[in-house]
Write a protein that holds these residues in place. Structure first.
Motif, PDB file in Angstrom:
ATOM      1  N   ILE A   1       0.467  -1.126   0.499  1.00 30.43           N
ATOM      2  CA  ILE A   1      -0.398   0.098  -0.073  1.00 30.43           C
ATOM      3  C   ILE A   1       0.741   1.713   0.179  1.00 30.43           C
ATOM      4  CG2 ILE A   1      -1.788   1.671   1.016  1.00 30.43           C
ATOM      5  CD1 ILE A   1      -2.998  -1.449   2.406  1.00 30.43           C
ATOM      6  N   VAL A   2       1.554   1.109   0.478  1.00 33.58           N
ATOM      7  CA  VAL A   2       3.053   2.456   1.108  1.00 33.58           C
ATOM      8  C   VAL A   2       3.290   2.705  -0.345  1.00 33.58           C
ATOM      9  CG1 VAL A   2       4.471   3.669   1.906  1.00 33.58           C
ATOM     10  CG2 VAL A   2       3.180   2.436   3.705  1.00 33.58           C
ATOM     11  N   THR A   3       4.170   1.615  -1.241  1.00 31.17           N
ATOM     12  CA  THR A   3       4.461   2.054  -2.265  1.00 31.17           C
ATOM     13  C   THR A   3       3.332   2.182  -3.427  1.00 31.17           C
ATOM     14  OG1 THR A   3       6.001   0.468  -2.427  1.00 31.17           O
ATOM     15  CG2 THR A   3       6.048   1.296  -4.769  1.00 31.17           C
ATOM     16  N   ASN A   4       2.579   1.838  -3.115  1.00 27.89           N
ATOM     17  CA  ASN A   4       1.205   2.375  -3.928  1.00 27.89           C
ATOM     18  C   ASN A   4       1.060   4.051  -4.000  1.00 27.89           C
ATOM     19  OD1 ASN A   4       1.157  -0.295  -5.545  1.00 27.89           O
ATOM     20  ND2 ASN A   4      -0.263  -0.994  -4.216  1.00 27.89           N
ATOM     21  N   ILE A   5       0.645   4.000  -2.832  1.00 28.72           N
ATOM     22  CA  ILE A   5       0.468   5.267  -2.177  1.00 28.72           C
ATOM     23  C   ILE A   5       1.509   6.838  -3.186  1.00 28.72           C
ATOM     24  CG2 ILE A   5      -0.205   6.959  -0.954  1.00 28.72           C
ATOM     25  CD1 ILE A   5      -1.879   4.736   1.187  1.00 28.72           C
ATOM     26  N   THR A   6       2.676   6.176  -3.027  1.00 23.97           N
ATOM     27  CA  THR A   6       3.802   6.923  -3.330  1.00 23.97           C
ATOM     28  C   THR A   6       3.773   7.462  -4.851  1.00 23.97           C
ATOM     29  OG1 THR A   6       5.098   6.297  -1.870  1.00 23.97           O
ATOM     30  CG2 THR A   6       6.142   7.279  -3.448  1.00 23.97           C
ATOM     31  N   ARG A   7       3.334   6.028  -5.542  1.00 26.92           N
ATOM     32  CA  ARG A   7       3.367   5.643  -7.384  1.00 26.92           C
ATOM     33  C   ARG A   7       2.162   6.914  -7.397  1.00 26.92           C
ATOM     34  NH1 ARG A   7       2.877   1.034  -7.651  1.00 26.92           N
ATOM     35  NH2 ARG A   7       5.063   0.569  -7.622  1.00 26.92           N
ATOM     36  N   MET A   8       0.928   6.400  -6.831  1.00 25.85           N
ATOM     37  CA  MET A   8      -0.241   6.976  -7.280  1.00 25.85           C
ATOM     38  C   MET A   8      -0.122   8.786  -7.122  1.00 25.85           C
ATOM     39  SD  MET A   8      -3.730   7.479  -4.745  1.00 25.85           S
ATOM     40  CE  MET A   8      -3.200   7.543  -3.480  1.00 25.85           C
ATOM     41  N   ARG A   9       0.548   9.226  -6.097  1.00 26.84           N
ATOM     42  CA  ARG A   9       0.940  10.898  -5.138  1.00 26.84           C
ATOM     43  C   ARG A   9       2.385  10.821  -6.522  1.00 26.84           C
ATOM     44  NH1 ARG A   9       3.622  13.432  -2.899  1.00 26.84           N
ATOM     45  NH2 ARG A   9       2.293  14.790  -1.589  1.00 26.84           N
ATOM     46  N   ASP A  10       3.360  10.840  -6.727  1.00 34.97           N
ATOM     47  CA  ASP A  10       3.477  10.709  -8.010  1.00 34.97           C
ATOM     48  C   ASP A  10       3.187  11.224  -9.748  1.00 34.97           C
ATOM     49  OD1 ASP A  10       5.579  11.137  -5.894  1.00 34.97           O
ATOM     50  OD2 ASP A  10       6.415   9.014  -6.592  1.00 34.97           O
ATOM     51  N   VAL A  11       2.063  10.542  -9.704  1.00 31.93           N
ATOM     52  CA  VAL A  11       1.409  10.408 -10.967  1.00 31.93           C
ATOM     53  C   VAL A  11       0.544  11.570 -10.829  1.00 31.93           C
ATOM     54  CG1 VAL A  11      -0.624   9.092 -12.077  1.00 31.93           C
ATOM     55  CG2 VAL A  11       1.889   8.249 -11.210  1.00 31.93           C
ATOM     56  N   VAL A  12      -0.058  11.532  -9.799  1.00 33.36           N
ATOM     57  CA  VAL A  12      -1.030  13.038  -9.804  1.00 33.36           C
ATOM     58  C   VAL A  12      -0.146  14.404  -9.502  1.00 33.36           C
ATOM     59  CG1 VAL A  12      -2.798  14.105  -7.958  1.00 33.36           C
ATOM     60  CG2 VAL A  12      -3.213  12.044  -8.642  1.00 33.36           C
ATOM     61  N   GLY A  13       0.189  14.496  -9.407  1.00 31.22           N
ATOM     62  CA  GLY A  13       1.909  15.548  -8.790  1.00 31.22           C
ATOM     63  C   GLY A  13       2.192  16.027 -10.268  1.00 31.22           C
ATOM     64  N   SER A  14       3.104  15.207 -10.894  1.00 29.93           N
ATOM     65  CA  SER A  14       3.639  15.192 -12.306  1.00 29.93           C
ATOM     66  C   SER A  14       2.117  15.693 -13.381  1.00 29.93           C
ATOM     67  CB  SER A  14       3.749  14.002 -13.004  1.00 29.93           C
ATOM     68  OG  SER A  14       3.565  12.370 -13.234  1.00 29.93           O
ATOM     69  N   LYS A  15       0.891  15.603 -13.440  1.00 27.75           N
ATOM     70  CA  LYS A  15      -0.669  15.607 -13.660  1.00 27.75           C
ATOM     71  C   LYS A  15      -0.841  17.092 -13.171  1.00 27.75           C
ATOM     72  CE  LYS A  15      -4.401  13.398 -16.284  1.00 27.75           C
ATOM     73  NZ  LYS A  15      -5.017  12.568 -16.174  1.00 27.75           N
ATOM     74  N   TYR A  16      -0.441  17.270 -12.391  1.00 22.51           N
ATOM     75  CA  TYR A  16      -1.593  19.182 -11.413  1.00 22.51           C
ATOM     76  C   TYR A  16      -0.597  19.750 -11.006  1.00 22.51           C
ATOM     77  CZ  TYR A  16      -5.427  15.632 -13.019  1.00 22.51           C
ATOM     78  OH  TYR A  16      -6.786  14.745 -14.057  1.00 22.51           O
ATOM     79  N   ILE A  17       0.021  19.234 -10.253  1.00 24.21           N
ATOM     80  CA  ILE A  17       0.839  19.949  -9.052  1.00 24.21           C
ATOM     81  C   ILE A  17       2.664  20.422 -10.161  1.00 24.21           C
ATOM     82  CG2 ILE A  17       1.893  20.555  -6.651  1.00 24.21           C
ATOM     83  CD1 ILE A  17      -1.018  19.928  -7.133  1.00 24.21           C
TER      84      ILE A  17
END
Length: 326
Positions: free
Chosen positions: A219-235
């Motif tokens: 879960i921790v790795t998946n949450i980190t990966r999810m954050r990075d995808v969202v960050g690269s797209k919007y932030i």
């Protein structure tokens, strides 16, 4: 009836009405004046400078999880017991420690203020007092923190930003202060930001499929990966090629909790802008919606390079924990 008698009867009648009215009106509840995340400890200097003081500082001034620099859980103010009466009407979280024959541990809610946590610890020996602190310290930290979250939420609720866009897009309500404003809206994403003297704080909301976080039991790795995808797209940074990622130098703090009666994964850590020098703290809650087999993710993050971040992150946590599924 002469004028004096008439005046006396009228005066007594008015006085009785005033007294009845006063009795019917509830007394105003006094509120704390102490700063958020503060802890007052009434203990005599001899105990404070010894093992008991060391134990209290180790427990209640431990570093907050997920911040890039060490900041204490609570800002502690110590004072001698003789000044207790002065402080009891000011502080939200208050511990009274005495060395005496009577041995006891007691937590009293809202005795002098509302909200207030008053903890009384006494023992006839130092080891006995230390034992009370060790046994109850973790639960007290949780209680103190819950009270501070509620204090934050009471302040937030005084002036709210309209959450109609959030309700329509994600079918949840969220109490956000009107000091925030919407800065980016996409079909599956909302970003709200507040400018502060030293930078800014943000709240973002999005949703991800059920399996996105639960696959491979990591879960921790998946949450980190999810954050990075969202960050690269919007932030993004000032340069469009720079974007938010989870900082790799620090292992994120992870816990499982409950928000609005739903299983929630809590992740705290630090972020950075890839290709830039900006960084800060984040707190991420992935809330499981079993009916729709998806997670609603609400994250708060701050950029405040020249100031402490503990209280900023506490406000963001308070906002996120106000979420309710419609």
């Amino acid at each position: 009836m002469n004028n004096k008698m008439w005046f006396r009867h009228v005066f007594l009648a008015i006085l009785s009405l005033v007294l009845v009215s006063c009795k019917q009106q509830p007394e105003m509840e006094a509120k704390p004046t102490s700063p958020i995340n503060s802890l007052a400890i009434a203990i005599n200097d001899q105990l404070w400078t010894g093992e008991i003081g060391d134990s209290l500082r180790k427990k209640f001034a431990a570093p907050v999880d997920g911040l890039p620099q060490e900041e204490p859980l609570f800002t502690i103010q110590q004072f001698p017991i003789k000044l207790f009466d002065t402080h009891k009407n000011q502080n939200t979280n208050l511990i009274l420690i005495k060395k005496e024959e009577k041995s006891r541990y007691k937590l009293v809610k809202n005795k002098y203020l509302k909200p207030q946590n008053l903890v009384v610890i006494s023992g006839n020996s130092i080891p006995e007092i230390l034992n009370y602190i060790e046994q109850n310290g973790d639960s007290l930290i949780r209680i103190f923190k819950e009270t501070e979250i509620k204090r934050n939420q009471d302040l937030i609720n005084e002036n709210l930003l309209s959450d109609e866009k959030i309700r329509k897009k994600f079918k949840v309500s969220l109490n956000v202060p009107n000091t925030f404003q919407y800065v980016l809206e996409k079909p599956n994403f909302i970003w709200m930001k507040k400018e502060i003297l030293s930078g800014n704080t943000s709240i973002i909301i999005y949703k991800v499929p059920f399996k996105a976080l639960l696959k491979d039991n990591n879960i921790v790795t998946n949450i980190t990966r999810m954050r990075d995808v969202v960050g690269s797209k919007y932030i993004k940074g000032k340069d469009n090629n720079s974007y938010m990622i989870t900082e790799e130098s620090y292992a994120p703090y992870f816990d499982i909790t409950v928000i609005d009666k739903k299983r929630t994964y809590e992740t705290k850590g630090t972020w950075e802008l890839k290709g830039d020098y900006m960084s800060g703290s984040f707190i991420n809650y992935a809330i499981l919606n079993r009916k729709k087999r998806e997670f609603i993710v609400i994250e708060g993050f701050c950029y405040a390079p020249s100031t402490s971040k503990r209280d900023l992150m506490m406000e963001l946590e308070a906002i996120i924990k106000s979420v309710q599924f419609l």
